[in-house]
Design a protein around this motif. Structure first.
Motif, PDB file in Angstrom:
ATOM      1  N   ARG A 163       0.671  -1.433  -0.130  1.00 44.85           N
ATOM      2  CA  ARG A 163      -0.222   0.245  -0.323  1.00 44.85           C
ATOM      3  C   ARG A 163       1.151   1.330   0.464  1.00 44.85           C
ATOM      4  NH1 ARG A 163      -3.229  -2.811   4.503  1.00 44.85           N
ATOM      5  NH2 ARG A 163      -5.020  -3.788   3.532  1.00 44.85           N
ATOM      6  N   ARG A 175       1.899   0.557  -9.972  1.00 41.03           N
ATOM      7  CA  ARG A 175       0.447   0.002  -9.739  1.00 41.03           C
ATOM      8  C   ARG A 175       1.484  -0.642  -8.909  1.00 41.03           C
ATOM      9  NH1 ARG A 175      -2.481  -3.746 -12.106  1.00 41.03           N
ATOM     10  NH2 ARG A 175      -0.985  -3.398 -14.381  1.00 41.03           N
ATOM     11  N   ASN A 177       0.173  -4.053  -5.599  1.00 43.77           N
ATOM     12  CA  ASN A 177      -1.144  -4.650  -5.244  1.00 43.77           C
ATOM     13  C   ASN A 177      -0.068  -6.145  -4.537  1.00 43.77           C
ATOM     14  OD1 ASN A 177      -3.330  -3.611  -6.386  1.00 43.77           O
ATOM     15  ND2 ASN A 177      -2.307  -3.812  -8.480  1.00 43.77           N
ATOM     16  N   LEU A 223      -3.431  -8.855 -12.935  1.00 40.85           N
ATOM     17  CA  LEU A 223      -1.594  -7.571 -11.969  1.00 40.85           C
ATOM     18  C   LEU A 223      -0.862  -7.132 -12.825  1.00 40.85           C
ATOM     19  CD1 LEU A 223      -2.583  -8.843  -8.224  1.00 40.85           C
ATOM     20  CD2 LEU A 223      -3.894  -7.179  -9.481  1.00 40.85           C
ATOM     21  N   THR A 232      -4.836  -0.661  -8.177  1.00 40.96           N
ATOM     22  CA  THR A 232      -3.778  -0.394  -7.203  1.00 40.96           C
ATOM     23  C   THR A 232      -3.799  -0.195  -5.563  1.00 40.96           C
ATOM     24  OG1 THR A 232      -1.276   0.186  -7.228  1.00 40.96           O
ATOM     25  CG2 THR A 232      -3.904   2.211  -7.278  1.00 40.96           C
ATOM     26  N   ALA A 234      -4.549  -2.515  -3.778  1.00 38.76           N
ATOM     27  CA  ALA A 234      -5.424  -3.858  -3.107  1.00 38.76           C
ATOM     28  C   ALA A 234      -4.999  -5.072  -2.207  1.00 38.76           C
ATOM     29  CB  ALA A 234      -6.668  -3.944  -4.435  1.00 38.76           C
TER      30      ALA A 234
END
Length: 264
Positions: A163, A175, A177, A223, A232, A234
């Protein structure tokens, strides 16, 4: 085979077997140039096999330099490597019985190592126009258990690391994840998990089968691709529904089967 990752360069750590090997193979089938990395050099067809030490920042930096010298870019990083040796698992107990060195070893590989790999890879990813980072966490990183304390805490750290990366570098088209993985029938899990334990875990799944490395590889490939271009930050459970229900689910299902109905 698809071409949705054609021309992209992907790093997969922990690629010596199980989920890492399946993911490296899947990304290659989707067109990526794959660097399969592990502490000991993997032997995977269709990939560039590399060895480096996730606990050594110098080893990580040198690895990234080799990747850039050969390919000139990094588009995908799958932080999959984790310390799960039988010796580590046998000593990773409840907090009172937990040796500090077991905790430190788990954190060094499962949390510090992925952070360092991202530290050295992200500037190159930004320079190349962005990319996708996928971290492999675990249900142990979200829910408590009677054992595997260090492993669970290290995987929880990885969830929030993802995160933070998503937050800090999203505007540079990075991004990040994390997939929260349930029990998967890797070769190690098949060989070392008693059938009674597998049955207990299976009873808590909503789907009829336990997971395979290929199930995880499918999600990583998604992804990594432009199909996930708006995802992103997640944390995505990939666990057959293990964490989607009440803790009493399996017992209640057995009770309803016994009484012949589902009315409370």
């Amino acid at each position: 085979m698809t071409d949705r990752l054609d021309g992209r360069v992907a790093i997969v750590t922990g690629a010596g077997g199980g989920i890492g090997a399946a993911t490296a193979a899947r990304l290659a089938r989707d067109g990526a140039k794959v660097i399969a990395a592990d502490l000991q050099e993997p032997q995977l067809d269709g990939a560039v096999n590399e060895a480096f030490d996730l606990t050594d920042e110098g080893s990580i930096a040198a690895f990234i330099d080799r990747v850039m010298a050969r390919f000139g870019r990094i588009d995908i990083v799958h932080n999959n490597a984790a310390l799960q040796s039988e010796a580590q698992r046998q000593r990773d107990l409840d907090v009172v019985q937990l040796d500090a060195e077991v905790w430190d070893a788990a954190m060094a590989v499962n949390a510090r190592g992925p952070m360092l790999l991202c530290k050295h890879a992200i500037p190159h990813m930004i320079a190349g126009g962005g990319g996708s980072i996928i971290h492999s966490s675990s249900g142990f990183g979200q829910l408590g258990e009677s054992t595997l304390t260090a492993y669970g805490a290290s995987k929880a750290a990885l969830i929030n690391l993802s995160r933070f990366i998503a937050t800090q570098y999203g505007r540079e088209k990075i991004r990040s994840n994390v997939i929260v993985i349930g029990f998967v029938l890797t070769p190690v899990a098949i060989a070392t998990t008693p059938q009674e334990i597998k049955d207990l875990i299976a009873a808590q799944h909503l789907l009829p089968a336990l997971g395979t490395p290929e199930n995880i590889a499918d999600v990583v490939a998604f992804l990594a691709s432009d199909d996930a271009s708006f995802i992103t930050g997640a944390a995505i459970p990939v666990d057959g529904g293990f964490t989607a229900h009440q803790p009493t689910f399996a017992d209640m299902r057995a009770f309803f089967a016994k009484v012949g109905g589902s009315k409370l």
